[in-house]
Design a protein around this motif. Structure first.
Motif, PDB file in Angstrom:
ATOM      1  N   PRO A 157      33.598  36.574  54.542  1.00 38.81           N
ATOM      2  CA  PRO A 157      32.251  37.164  54.437  1.00 38.81           C
ATOM      3  C   PRO A 157      31.149  36.106  54.563  1.00 38.81           C
ATOM      4  N   PHE A 158      29.933  36.609  54.727  1.00 33.38           N
ATOM      5  CA  PHE A 158      28.774  35.728  54.809  1.00 33.38           C
ATOM      6  C   PHE A 158      27.581  36.454  54.210  1.00 33.38           C
ATOM      7  N   CYS A 159      26.490  35.730  54.042  1.00 34.08           N
ATOM      8  CA  CYS A 159      25.269  36.302  53.477  1.00 34.08           C
ATOM      9  C   CYS A 159      24.093  35.888  54.349  1.00 34.08           C
TER      10      CYS A 159
ATOM     11  N   ARG B 165      18.192  38.865  50.531  1.00 35.08           N
ATOM     12  CA  ARG B 165      19.569  38.488  50.835  1.00 35.08           C
ATOM     13  C   ARG B 165      20.366  39.755  51.125  1.00 35.08           C
TER      14      ARG B 165
ATOM     15  N   GLU C  61      24.479  40.686  51.979  1.00 31.39           N
ATOM     16  CA  GLU C  61      25.850  40.246  52.229  1.00 31.39           C
ATOM     17  C   GLU C  61      26.471  41.051  53.361  1.00 31.39           C
ATOM     18  N   SER C  62      27.493  40.482  53.981  1.00 33.11           N
ATOM     19  CA  SER C  62      28.028  41.036  55.223  1.00 33.11           C
ATOM     20  C   SER C  62      28.797  42.340  55.047  1.00 33.11           C
ATOM     21  N   ASP C  63      29.096  42.745  53.806  1.00 29.39           N
ATOM     22  CA  ASP C  63      29.731  44.052  53.617  1.00 29.39           C
ATOM     23  C   ASP C  63      28.688  45.157  53.481  1.00 29.39           C
TER      24      ASP C  63
ATOM     25  N   VAL D 148      29.117  33.446  50.887  1.00 31.02           N
ATOM     26  CA  VAL D 148      28.900  34.373  49.771  1.00 31.02           C
ATOM     27  C   VAL D 148      29.203  33.687  48.448  1.00 31.02           C
ATOM     28  N   ASP D 149      30.338  32.989  48.363  1.00 28.37           N
ATOM     29  CA  ASP D 149      30.732  32.316  47.120  1.00 28.37           C
ATOM     30  C   ASP D 149      30.197  30.894  47.034  1.00 28.37           C
TER      31      ASP D 149
ATOM     32  N   PRO E 119      26.747  29.553  48.219  1.00 23.84           N
ATOM     33  CA  PRO E 119      25.445  29.721  48.890  1.00 23.84           C
ATOM     34  C   PRO E 119      24.834  28.417  49.382  1.00 23.84           C
TER      35      PRO E 119
END
Length: 389
Positions: free
Chosen positions: A275-277, A293, A295-297, A315-316, A318
């Motif tokens: 994932p990413f943000c 912000r 997040e990619s979900d 995500v985890d 930053p």
């Protein structure tokens, strides 16, 4: 009061003329639906993109064309999204002033149409255009061009024709603030025989992996009532997690989902670590330092012309900077095919200003009474320009 149309519309295949067509979002939607279209566009970069995509294009200023021109003789659907910047609800109230100004011009145009129809003398379109040319910002007057096309189609025969042929369907789309303009349009369109519907939509409810609001006007002449598309997916709420089904609708499409769809169908697509943000270039809640912000979900935030300034972080972690969005990815979040050939200058602005094609598919399907788009249409859009097996 029911109004009998003075000129029955031509029934048959749909052909679209798209005013202010941009890089081709609505025309691409028409293409995957199998509907011929031609777009008018004056920005050189957007024209270059359209031509690379193989979209039929008439370069130039909408004000210099009309429905009587030979290249538009078969067009029975009028579409467009005129420039909207002067209607912004932000700032010092200039948007409200522009709306009042445009409302006055809409009624002047209606009066002009009625005089022309009755064979009476008075203010002409040329008089109105000269007044529009004196406005401080020409974009304010451009929002009136679709209405001019409607009136001219009802007043004068098309190229090679014997009688006027009104546009059978009208589809107009813009930012939410323009809904008030569309409501003023509705008053006039109903007076001349159209059935109309207008509403502000959330594009994530139509499968676009992005939260974006758009004001849409649909009008039908002498046929079925005007129809707007029903939502197929859930509305995104800040901080919400996807729910498989809610109110009988599937969840919205996340950025991750959209990219995975691409990876399955486009072998050459560049894979992104997930994932990413996405960290916005804009402040949030009135605080310029509080960057939004997403997040990619989740669906992407609105893709504006400044999307390339957004940062991508873990995500985890930053503090971990990741590669920023590519133009292909930004286009995907606008629901364009990964392979769409962006060309010319200001490509970021082209992407940010475009009509999301998948939203366009839903709007056209409803407006033209085609029924709900099937999975085959989505496949054509994802794989574009490849032919399906």
């Amino acid at each position: 009061m029911n109004i009998t149309p003075p000129h029955p519309p031509r029934r048959g295949p749909f052909h679209i003329v798209d005013l202010f067509a941009g890089p081709g979002g609505l025309d691409l939607a028409a293409e995957v639906l199998g509907i011929p279209s031609i777009g008018i566009e004056w920005d050189d970069g957007a024209v270059a993109t359209r031509l690379a995509a193989g979209l039929r294009t008439e370069p130039g200023d909408v004000r210099l064309f009309g429905p009587g021109d030979a290249q538009f003789a078969e067009c029975n659907v009028l579409a467009g999204g005129p420039p909207c910047q002067t209607f912004s609800i932000a700032g010092n109230g200039t948007g409200r002033k522009a709306l009042d100004l445009v409302t006055g011009f809409i009624h002047r145009m209606h009066d002009w149409y009625k005089r022309e129809k009755a064979g009476k003398t008075g203010e002409t379109w040329e008089d109105i255009q000269r007044a529009l040319d004196k406005l401080d910002d020409e974009r304010t007057g451009l929002v009136l061009q679709p209405l001019r096309w409607v009136f001219e189609a009802m007043l004068r025969p098309r190229h090679g024709g014997q009688t006027p042929q009104p546009f059978e369907v009208i589809v107009l789309e813009q930012v939410p603030a323009v809904i008030e303009v569309w409501h003023e349009y509705e008053k006039v369109l109903r007076a001349i025989g159209y059935d109309t519907a207008a509403k502000v939509f959330h594009t994530e409810q139509y499968g676009v992996p992005q939260t974006r609001r758009r004001a849409v006007l649909v009008a039908r002449y002498g046929g079925p009532p005007a129809r707007l598309p029903a939502p197929t997916r859930q509305l995104y709420r800040k901080g919400a997690s996807p729910t498989e089904y809610l109110f009988g609708r599937e969840s919205w499409v996340s950025m991750e989902d959209a990219l995975k769809d691409v990876y399955e169908r486009v072998p050459e697509a560049r894979r992104r670590t997930m994932p990413f943000c996405v960290v916005s270039n804009y402040g949030s809640g009135g605080d310029p330092k509080a960057r939004g912000r997403r997040e990619s979900d989740k669906p992407s935030a609105t893709i504006t012309g400044k999307w390339s300034r957004n940062r991508i972080v873990g995500v985890d972690s930053p503090e971990t900077e990741m590669e920023r969005l590519t133009q292909e990815e930004a286009g995907v979040f606008q629901s364009f095919p990964y392979r769409y050939p962006w060309r010319g200058k200001d490509q970021a602005q082209q992407i940010g200003n475009a009509v999301p094609p998948w939203f366009g598919v839903h709007v056209l399907s409803a407006a033209l009474d085609l029924g709900a788009p099937g999975d085959d249409v989505w496949e054509r859009l994802l794989r574009w320009p490849e032919e399906l097996d």
